[in-house]
Design a protein around this motif. Structure first.
Motif, PDB file in Angstrom:
ATOM      1  N   MET A   1       0.836  -1.193   0.000  1.00  0.00           N
ATOM      2  CA  MET A   1       0.000   0.000   0.000  1.00  0.00           C
ATOM      3  C   MET A   1       0.882   1.259   0.000  1.00  0.00           C
ATOM      4  O   MET A   1       1.845   1.328   0.746  1.00  0.00           O
ATOM      5  CB  MET A   1      -0.906  -0.010   1.231  1.00  0.00           C
ATOM      6  CG  MET A   1      -2.106   0.854   1.059  1.00  0.00           C
ATOM      7  SD  MET A   1      -3.249   0.623   2.443  1.00  0.00           S
ATOM      8  CE  MET A   1      -2.419   1.565   3.698  1.00  0.00           C
ATOM      9  N   LEU A   2       0.535   2.145  -0.867  1.00  0.00           N
ATOM     10  CA  LEU A   2       1.344   3.377  -0.933  1.00  0.00           C
ATOM     11  C   LEU A   2       0.920   4.363   0.148  1.00  0.00           C
ATOM     12  O   LEU A   2      -0.257   4.592   0.357  1.00  0.00           O
ATOM     13  CB  LEU A   2       1.172   4.044  -2.304  1.00  0.00           C
ATOM     14  CG  LEU A   2       1.997   3.492  -3.457  1.00  0.00           C
ATOM     15  CD1 LEU A   2       1.551   4.111  -4.758  1.00  0.00           C
ATOM     16  CD2 LEU A   2       3.473   3.741  -3.222  1.00  0.00           C
ATOM     17  N   MET A   3       1.936   4.862   0.818  1.00  0.00           N
ATOM     18  CA  MET A   3       1.649   5.887   1.845  1.00  0.00           C
ATOM     19  C   MET A   3       1.434   7.221   1.153  1.00  0.00           C
ATOM     20  O   MET A   3       2.227   7.609   0.302  1.00  0.00           O
ATOM     21  CB  MET A   3       2.839   6.031   2.807  1.00  0.00           C
ATOM     22  CG  MET A   3       2.864   4.973   3.902  1.00  0.00           C
ATOM     23  SD  MET A   3       1.881   5.464   5.294  1.00  0.00           S
ATOM     24  CE  MET A   3       2.942   6.649   6.054  1.00  0.00           C
ATOM     25  N   GLU A   4       0.387   7.910   1.477  1.00  0.00           N
ATOM     26  CA  GLU A   4       0.139   9.199   0.847  1.00  0.00           C
ATOM     27  C   GLU A   4       0.991  10.276   1.527  1.00  0.00           C
ATOM     28  O   GLU A   4       0.986  10.399   2.752  1.00  0.00           O
ATOM     29  CB  GLU A   4      -1.340   9.557   0.988  1.00  0.00           C
ATOM     30  CG  GLU A   4      -1.785  10.546  -0.063  1.00  0.00           C
ATOM     31  CD  GLU A   4      -3.251  10.825   0.077  1.00  0.00           C
ATOM     32  OE1 GLU A   4      -4.075  10.042  -0.395  1.00  0.00           O
ATOM     33  OE2 GLU A   4      -3.551  11.855   0.699  1.00  0.00           O
ATOM     34  N   THR A   5       1.790  10.959   0.711  1.00  0.00           N
ATOM     35  CA  THR A   5       2.619  12.018   1.287  1.00  0.00           C
ATOM     36  C   THR A   5       1.737  13.235   1.545  1.00  0.00           C
ATOM     37  O   THR A   5       1.042  13.685   0.637  1.00  0.00           O
ATOM     38  CB  THR A   5       3.737  12.434   0.290  1.00  0.00           C
ATOM     39  OG1 THR A   5       4.236  11.256  -0.295  1.00  0.00           O
ATOM     40  CG2 THR A   5       4.825  13.227   0.962  1.00  0.00           C
ATOM     41  N   PRO A   6       1.745  13.731   2.765  1.00  0.00           N
ATOM     42  CA  PRO A   6       0.915  14.902   3.031  1.00  0.00           C
ATOM     43  C   PRO A   6       1.375  16.118   2.226  1.00  0.00           C
ATOM     44  O   PRO A   6       2.573  16.330   2.056  1.00  0.00           O
ATOM     45  CB  PRO A   6       1.090  15.139   4.534  1.00  0.00           C
ATOM     46  CG  PRO A   6       2.305  14.400   4.917  1.00  0.00           C
ATOM     47  CD  PRO A   6       2.506  13.335   3.925  1.00  0.00           C
ATOM     48  N   THR A   7       0.431  16.866   1.690  1.00  0.00           N
ATOM     49  CA  THR A   7       0.783  18.048   0.898  1.00  0.00           C
ATOM     50  C   THR A   7       1.252  19.148   1.851  1.00  0.00           C
ATOM     51  O   THR A   7       0.584  19.428   2.845  1.00  0.00           O
ATOM     52  CB  THR A   7      -0.445  18.581   0.129  1.00  0.00           C
ATOM     53  OG1 THR A   7      -1.244  17.486  -0.191  1.00  0.00           O
ATOM     54  CG2 THR A   7      -0.061  19.376  -1.089  1.00  0.00           C
ATOM     55  N   LEU A   8       2.393  19.731   1.521  1.00  0.00           N
ATOM     56  CA  LEU A   8       2.919  20.789   2.383  1.00  0.00           C
ATOM     57  C   LEU A   8       2.261  22.116   2.032  1.00  0.00           C
ATOM     58  O   LEU A   8       2.300  22.545   0.881  1.00  0.00           O
ATOM     59  CB  LEU A   8       4.427  20.893   2.221  1.00  0.00           C
ATOM     60  CG  LEU A   8       5.248  19.859   2.987  1.00  0.00           C
ATOM     61  CD1 LEU A   8       6.687  19.940   2.570  1.00  0.00           C
ATOM     62  CD2 LEU A   8       5.111  20.099   4.480  1.00  0.00           C
ATOM     63  N   SER A   9       1.651  22.712   3.009  1.00  0.00           N
ATOM     64  CA  SER A   9       1.021  24.002   2.743  1.00  0.00           C
ATOM     65  C   SER A   9       2.021  25.115   3.088  1.00  0.00           C
ATOM     66  O   SER A   9       2.516  25.190   4.220  1.00  0.00           O
ATOM     67  CB  SER A   9      -0.254  24.119   3.582  1.00  0.00           C
ATOM     68  OG  SER A   9      -0.442  25.432   3.998  1.00  0.00           O
ATOM     69  N   ASP A  10       2.317  25.950   2.076  1.00  0.00           N
ATOM     70  CA  ASP A  10       3.280  27.034   2.272  1.00  0.00           C
ATOM     71  C   ASP A  10       2.776  27.989   3.351  1.00  0.00           C
ATOM     72  O   ASP A  10       3.545  28.521   4.147  1.00  0.00           O
ATOM     73  CB  ASP A  10       3.496  27.767   0.946  1.00  0.00           C
ATOM     74  CG  ASP A  10       4.789  28.566   0.962  1.00  0.00           C
ATOM     75  OD1 ASP A  10       5.812  28.011   1.423  1.00  0.00           O
ATOM     76  OD2 ASP A  10       4.761  29.743   0.562  1.00  0.00           O
ATOM     77  N   GLU A  11       1.448  28.140   3.359  1.00  0.00           N
ATOM     78  CA  GLU A  11       0.828  29.034   4.342  1.00  0.00           C
ATOM     79  C   GLU A  11       1.103  28.546   5.765  1.00  0.00           C
ATOM     80  O   GLU A  11       1.452  29.316   6.656  1.00  0.00           O
ATOM     81  CB  GLU A  11      -0.678  29.069   4.087  1.00  0.00           C
ATOM     82  CG  GLU A  11      -1.366  30.291   4.660  1.00  0.00           C
ATOM     83  CD  GLU A  11      -2.861  30.235   4.398  1.00  0.00           C
ATOM     84  OE1 GLU A  11      -3.617  30.581   5.308  1.00  0.00           O
ATOM     85  OE2 GLU A  11      -3.240  29.826   3.288  1.00  0.00           O
ATOM     86  N   LYS A  12       0.962  27.236   5.941  1.00  0.00           N
ATOM     87  CA  LYS A  12       1.169  26.644   7.265  1.00  0.00           C
ATOM     88  C   LYS A  12       2.633  26.772   7.695  1.00  0.00           C
ATOM     89  O   LYS A  12       2.935  27.124   8.840  1.00  0.00           O
ATOM     90  CB  LYS A  12       0.740  25.174   7.257  1.00  0.00           C
ATOM     91  CG  LYS A  12       0.678  24.587   8.654  1.00  0.00           C
ATOM     92  CD  LYS A  12       0.197  23.168   8.647  1.00  0.00           C
ATOM     93  CE  LYS A  12       0.171  22.634  10.082  1.00  0.00           C
ATOM     94  NZ  LYS A  12      -0.105  21.213  10.115  1.00  0.00           N
ATOM     95  N   LEU A  13       3.539  26.506   6.719  1.00  0.00           N
ATOM     96  CA  LEU A  13       4.969  26.619   7.039  1.00  0.00           C
ATOM     97  C   LEU A  13       5.317  28.049   7.445  1.00  0.00           C
ATOM     98  O   LEU A  13       6.032  28.279   8.424  1.00  0.00           O
ATOM     99  CB  LEU A  13       5.814  26.219   5.820  1.00  0.00           C
ATOM    100  CG  LEU A  13       5.739  24.752   5.386  1.00  0.00           C
ATOM    101  CD1 LEU A  13       6.509  24.539   4.092  1.00  0.00           C
ATOM    102  CD2 LEU A  13       6.279  23.846   6.480  1.00  0.00           C
ATOM    103  N   ASN A  14       4.764  28.997   6.668  1.00  0.00           N
ATOM    104  CA  ASN A  14       5.040  30.403   6.980  1.00  0.00           C
ATOM    105  C   ASN A  14       4.498  30.790   8.352  1.00  0.00           C
ATOM    106  O   ASN A  14       5.104  31.588   9.063  1.00  0.00           O
ATOM    107  CB  ASN A  14       4.447  31.315   5.917  1.00  0.00           C
ATOM    108  CG  ASN A  14       5.335  31.377   4.694  1.00  0.00           C
ATOM    109  OD1 ASN A  14       6.544  31.150   4.800  1.00  0.00           O
ATOM    110  ND2 ASN A  14       4.747  31.639   3.541  1.00  0.00           N
ATOM    111  N   ARG A  15       3.340  30.222   8.694  1.00  0.00           N
ATOM    112  CA  ARG A  15       2.747  30.539   9.998  1.00  0.00           C
ATOM    113  C   ARG A  15       3.637  30.011  11.136  1.00  0.00           C
ATOM    114  O   ARG A  15       3.862  30.692  12.122  1.00  0.00           O
ATOM    115  CB  ARG A  15       1.328  29.976  10.098  1.00  0.00           C
ATOM    116  CG  ARG A  15       0.531  30.690  11.181  1.00  0.00           C
ATOM    117  CD  ARG A  15      -0.953  30.420  11.137  1.00  0.00           C
ATOM    118  NE  ARG A  15      -1.271  29.013  11.232  1.00  0.00           N
ATOM    119  CZ  ARG A  15      -1.923  28.322  10.298  1.00  0.00           C
ATOM    120  NH1 ARG A  15      -2.318  28.918   9.193  1.00  0.00           N
ATOM    121  NH2 ARG A  15      -2.189  27.048  10.455  1.00  0.00           N
TER     122      ARG A  15
END
Lengths: 372, 175
Positions: A1-15
């Motif tokens: 089963m492939l693990m889904e890579t979580p999408t990185l939110s630029d907004e969250k990183l900036n916060r």
């Protein structure tokens, strides 16, 4: 089963970056040399690990050493800065002040830049690529580009709950007025020390007392300073007026004016007290007309209620509201309140300053009526 | 209205009679309300805005620019059995501090006698000790002002140096 890579939110990183940048700037205000560095380092480490978690990068021993060496270099830099600043302060105090004032925003900016660099570092680490001087340089360039393009006002506005922050920092200066023997010094001393020793000397020269932060019941009170004035009637037109008008003009909501009057003198219609209260409230009404922005409220504090049997009875029967109403109906109070803008502006508190418990009750009664 | 060089203020003991006010060693009656208020305002100005240079149980001394307020708690009790106070406002001398200090103590004694406020010898000694804390303050004021100006200049220099440093760093980095 492939693990889904979580999408990185630029907004969250900036916060995350912005939160820890502001926190590190604030941490730098810590007034103990060494403790401020530690506090800043903790913020930066927290940012590092939060970003690592977002990128799914494990903080290994190797990376931790990498981080530690950066921090050691940073510590060395700051130690040199502090040494230089303290040397310069001795010669030219201003340079030291400049460094001290610029340090917290500089630290915040540095942490922000560090966060932006980490945004380039973690993807490389994850891909197993090497991190060299050129990668660092291009990451810094990218950080600079972001710094230029970012809407700082909006970002900071989203990050901080300004209303809450203002409320936390809002402290009151208290000005105690009233005729001689009304309890101004007792109340002032209670606000300053939290105790009543009952042996006060008569106040002649006005006293400026340092305030404090303390908890009374469910109220967290922050008193900046207390001005205790003499009750003499010749102080009214000059000393009282100057201080009240100046403080209201300065910040009407941060300066709380309390006008103290003795309950038993009012109830017995003591001629001197009635004349004095009439005159004083007329003056306060006039000062209110002189200020640029009127305060939300000022207080008439009825003291010495312990000397009134009615108060003791009403208190026992938990009918203090009715006792308070009786004072509202006294003509000199009614007229004075009218002169000061009505009951919307003038609040009333009744009680005693005889014991610490009763003083605490009175203070709670005053402060719980303040608009938030 | 005369310029106030010095003045005494003692609150009434019975809470009914007018307070005793002397300006430049002359008693001021209730007829001259402005002069009376002016002295009280000056006293308030010094004690609220100034710094407390001496404080003991019975004596507090405040200094604001070259004005001094000596707040004395006398041994005399008022109608409410509270110790009555006497306040003296005076200008700090430019020179001959010892002569000025003896004059101040003498005037305080005279006023106490005239106003029937009791100032025992040990209280006068405390006032003397407090006044000694003022010695050299006049010089300190001007030195402080000079340092403040230097401080402002060096602050601006610090900002300029910081900006120049930041600019050079940015230029080095962007090369």
């Amino acid at each position: 089963m492939l693990m889904e890579t979580p999408t990185l939110s630029d907004e969250k990183l900036n916060r995350i970056i912005l939160t820890w940048s502001v926190a590190s700037g604030v941490a730098d205000i810590t007034p103990i040399i060494g403790a401020d560095l530690a506090a800043v380092a903790i913020c930066q480490f927290k940012m590092f690990s939060a970003l690592a978690r977002e990128y799914g990068v494990t903080v290994t021993k190797e990376r931790f050493i990498e981080l530690l060496s950066t921090l050691v270099a940073g510590t060395g830099g700051w130690a040199a800065t502090i040494f230089g600043a303290s040397t310069l302060i001795q010669v030219f105090p201003g340079i030291g002040s400049a460094l001290l004032w610029w340090q917290p925003p500089a630290i915040a900016a540095f942490t922000w830049a560090m966060g932006q660099v980490l945004k380039s570092y973690f993807p490389l680490v994850k891909e197993g690529k090497t991190w060299d001087k050129n990668s660092m340089k291009s990451a810094m360039k990218e950080a600079l580009r972001r710094a230029k393009s970012i809407d700082w006002k909006k970002e900071l506005g989203n990050l901080i709950n300004w209303e809450k922050l203002i409320l936390v920092w809002k402290s009151k200066s208290v000005i105690a007025l009233g005729e001689e023997g009304a309890g101004k010094t007792t109340l002032s001393q209670f606000l300053q020390k939290g105790s009543i020793d009952g042996k006060y000397m008569r106040t002649t020269a006005p006293q400026k007392l340092e305030g404090r932060q303390f908890q009374l019941k469910n109220l967290n009170l922050k008193i900046k300073q207390i001005l205790d004035f003499p009750g003499s009637n010749i102080a009214v037109g000059g000393a009282w007026k100057d201080s009240v008008v100046e403080s209201w003009n300065d910040n009407p909501d941060a300066n709380l004016v309390l006008y103290l009057v003795r309950a038993h003198f009012l109830k017995r219609q003591n001629r001197q007290t009635i004349h004095r209260v009439e005159n004083d409230l007329k003056h306060i009404g006039h000062w209110l007309s002189l200020v640029r922005r009127k305060p939300a409220c000022f207080f008439i504090v009825v003291t010495h209620c312990d000397l009134d049997q009615d108060y003791r009875d009403f208190k026992e029967q938990e009918r203090l509201g009715e006792y308070e109403d009786a004072f509202r109906k006294i003509p000199v109070i009614m007229n004075g309140v009218l002169a000061c803008g009505g009951w919307n502006r003038v609040k009333i508190a009744v009680g005693s300053l005889k014991t610490e418990e009763s003083a605490a009750e009175l203070v709670v009664q005053i402060f719980s009526q303040l608009p938030l | 209205m005369n310029t106030i060089e010095n003045g005494f203020w003692a609150q009434s003991l019975d809470y009914v009679s007018p307070d005793l006010i002397w300006v430049n060693e002359v008693p001021i009656t209730e007829k001259d309300e402005l002069q009376r208020e002016a002295l009280v305002t000056h006293v308030s100005d010094v004690s609220v805005r100034g710094s407390k240079v001496f404080s003991s149980r019975s004596v507090r001394i405040y200094l604001h620019h070259d004005r001094v307020v000596i707040d004395i708690t006398t041994s005399t009790e008022d109608a409410d059995h509270r110790k009555a106070g006497v306040v003296y406002l005076v200008v700090l001398p430019k020179n001959d501090f010892a002569f000025w200090m003896e004059g101040v103590l003498e005037r305080i004694s005279n006023f106490a006698k005239e106003s029937q406020r009791e100032i025992p010898t040990d209280l006068l000694d405390t006032i003397r000790a407090g006044l000694l804390a003022l010695k050299g303050k006049r010089l300190t004021i001007s030195t402080a002002q000079l340092l403040q100006q230097l401080d402002q200049v060096s602050f601006l220099a610090g900002v300029a140096l910081g900006a120049a440093g930041g600019f050079s760093l940015a230029r080095w980095f962007l090369r």
